[in-house]
Motif scaffolding. Structure first.
Motif, short mmCIF file in Angstrom:
data_model
loop_
_atom_site.label_atom_id
_atom_site.label_comp_id
_atom_site.label_asym_id
_atom_site.label_seq_id
_atom_site.Cartn_x
_atom_site.Cartn_y
_atom_site.Cartn_z
N THR A 124 36.41 58.77 46.72
CA THR A 124 35.10 58.12 46.68
C THR A 124 35.25 56.75 47.36
O THR A 124 36.39 56.26 47.53
N PRO A 125 34.11 56.09 47.70
CA PRO A 125 34.22 54.72 48.23
C PRO A 125 35.01 53.82 47.25
O PRO A 125 35.82 52.99 47.67
N ARG A 126 34.78 54.02 45.96
CA ARG A 126 35.54 53.24 44.97
C ARG A 126 37.04 53.54 45.07
O ARG A 126 37.88 52.65 44.99
N GLY A 127 37.36 54.82 45.26
CA GLY A 127 38.77 55.21 45.39
C GLY A 127 39.41 54.59 46.62
O GLY A 127 40.59 54.20 46.59
N GLU A 128 38.66 54.51 47.71
CA GLU A 128 39.19 53.88 48.93
C GLU A 128 39.48 52.40 48.66
O GLU A 128 40.52 51.87 49.07
N GLU A 129 38.57 51.74 47.95
CA GLU A 129 38.77 50.31 47.67
C GLU A 129 39.96 50.13 46.71
O GLU A 129 40.75 49.20 46.87
N GLN A 130 40.08 51.05 45.74
CA GLN A 130 41.24 50.97 44.82
C GLN A 130 42.56 51.08 45.60
O GLN A 130 43.52 50.37 45.31
N ALA A 131 42.57 51.99 46.59
CA ALA A 131 43.80 52.17 47.37
C ALA A 131 44.13 50.89 48.14
O ALA A 131 45.29 50.45 48.19
N ARG A 132 43.09 50.29 48.73
CA ARG A 132 43.32 49.01 49.45
C ARG A 132 43.82 47.94 48.49
O ARG A 132 44.75 47.19 48.80
N ASP A 133 43.19 47.88 47.31
CA ASP A 133 43.62 46.88 46.31
C ASP A 133 45.09 47.07 45.94
O ASP A 133 45.83 46.10 45.76
N SER A 134 45.51 48.32 45.83
CA SER A 134 46.92 48.54 45.45
C SER A 134 47.85 48.04 46.56
O SER A 134 48.91 47.48 46.28
N GLY A 135 47.43 48.19 47.82
CA GLY A 135 48.23 47.65 48.93
C GLY A 135 48.28 46.13 48.89
O GLY A 135 49.33 45.51 49.14
N ARG A 136 47.14 45.53 48.53
CA ARG A 136 47.12 44.05 48.43
C ARG A 136 48.06 43.57 47.32
O ARG A 136 48.73 42.56 47.45
N LEU A 137 48.09 44.35 46.22
CA LEU A 137 49.00 43.99 45.13
C LEU A 137 50.47 44.05 45.59
O LEU A 137 51.27 43.18 45.24
#
Ligand code: 2PG
Length: 257
Positions: free
Chosen positions: A29-42
């Protein structure tokens, strides 16, 4: 010291709809895509820079790995895909609403199918339950009707097909000192964590892996964890998200809450 980072994919379309997914190849989902990006930022903020990455052949994991690596500034590293990291095949439950299955079969059976070591859901029958796109490197000819493809899997089955990949492809890179990212699924990661931490079947019942929360394992020379259970980069958020995973079936889909 060797560092391994485990990451479950971001929210998929079927996670949001409260459906058993398994080998069904659904997107984020769009939310899932953002979560994946957030995990990379972490990862980037923690100074964790993978030199190698492994994922399954399912779109939600490949896409999550790609987005996380981009956000971490590591998109140039090798990303290897293999069906052995796939989600467990959920048999006849694939595509069914978790709350409906819980109502139909009861708490105990539902929990054993989801979280026990040796219970496999009823096998999928017919093309309706076969994976839409059989994983390219799965056993057999790759046809959806191929009898060599699993029709259901217990966590024991997942462990048996995952560990050869761990020993032959992930462990050697770690031993060579490469910080390694593994992007996979609720149950393939449960199998890997159980192996690393030596969990018994009773402990496995309570192990839930949240979506898109990086879990760091520092390992000794024998690839044994220095800290049992590893450490989530964001422990508070990971604990809350794991509790939500444990509670699936008891609530309706995210979109209708
Ligand atoms: O449906 C699935 O394939 C998995 C992940 O969403 O479910 P569970 O976490 O319930 O094992």
């Amino acid at each position: 010291m060797r560092t391994l980072i485990l990451l479950r994919h971001g929210e998929s379309a079927w996670n949001a709809r409260n459906l058993f997914t398994g080998w069904a190849d659904v997107g984020l989902t769009p939310r899932g895509e953002e979560q994946a990006r957030d995990s990379g930022r972490l990862l980037r903020a923690a100074g964790l820079l993978p030199a190698a990455a492994h994922t399954s052949v399912l779109t939600r994991a490949v896409r999550s790995a790609t987005l996380a690596l981009e956000a971490a500034g590591r998109s140039g590293i090798p990303l290897t895909r293999d069906w052995r990291l796939n989600e467990r095949h959920y048999g006849a439950l694939q595509g069914r609403d978790k709350s409906d299955v819980l109502r139909e079969y009861g708490e105990e059976r539902f929990r054993l199918w989801r979280r026990s070591y040796d219970a496999a859901p009823p096998p999928a029958t017919g093309a309706a339950h076969a994976p839409a796109t059989p994983p390219a490197s799965a056993p057999g000819s790759g046809s959806a009707d191929d009898p060599a493809l699993p029709r259901t899997e217990s966590l024991a089955d997942v462990t048996a097909r995952l560990l050869p990949y761990w020993h032959d492809h992930i462990a050697p890179g770690l031993r060579a000192g490469r910080t390694t990212l593994v992007v996979a699924h609720s149950n393939s990661l449960r199998a890997l964590v159980a192996h690393l931490d030596g969990l018994d079947p009773k402990e496995l019942l309570d192990l839930n892996i949240p979506t898109a929360m990086p879990l760091r394992y520092d390992l000794d020379e024998q690839l044994r964890p220095l800290v049992r259970g590893g450490r989530y980069l964001d422990p508070g958020a990971a604990a809350a998200a794991a509790a939500e995973v444990a509670d699936e079936g008891h609530r309706s889909s995210r979109s209708t809450r």
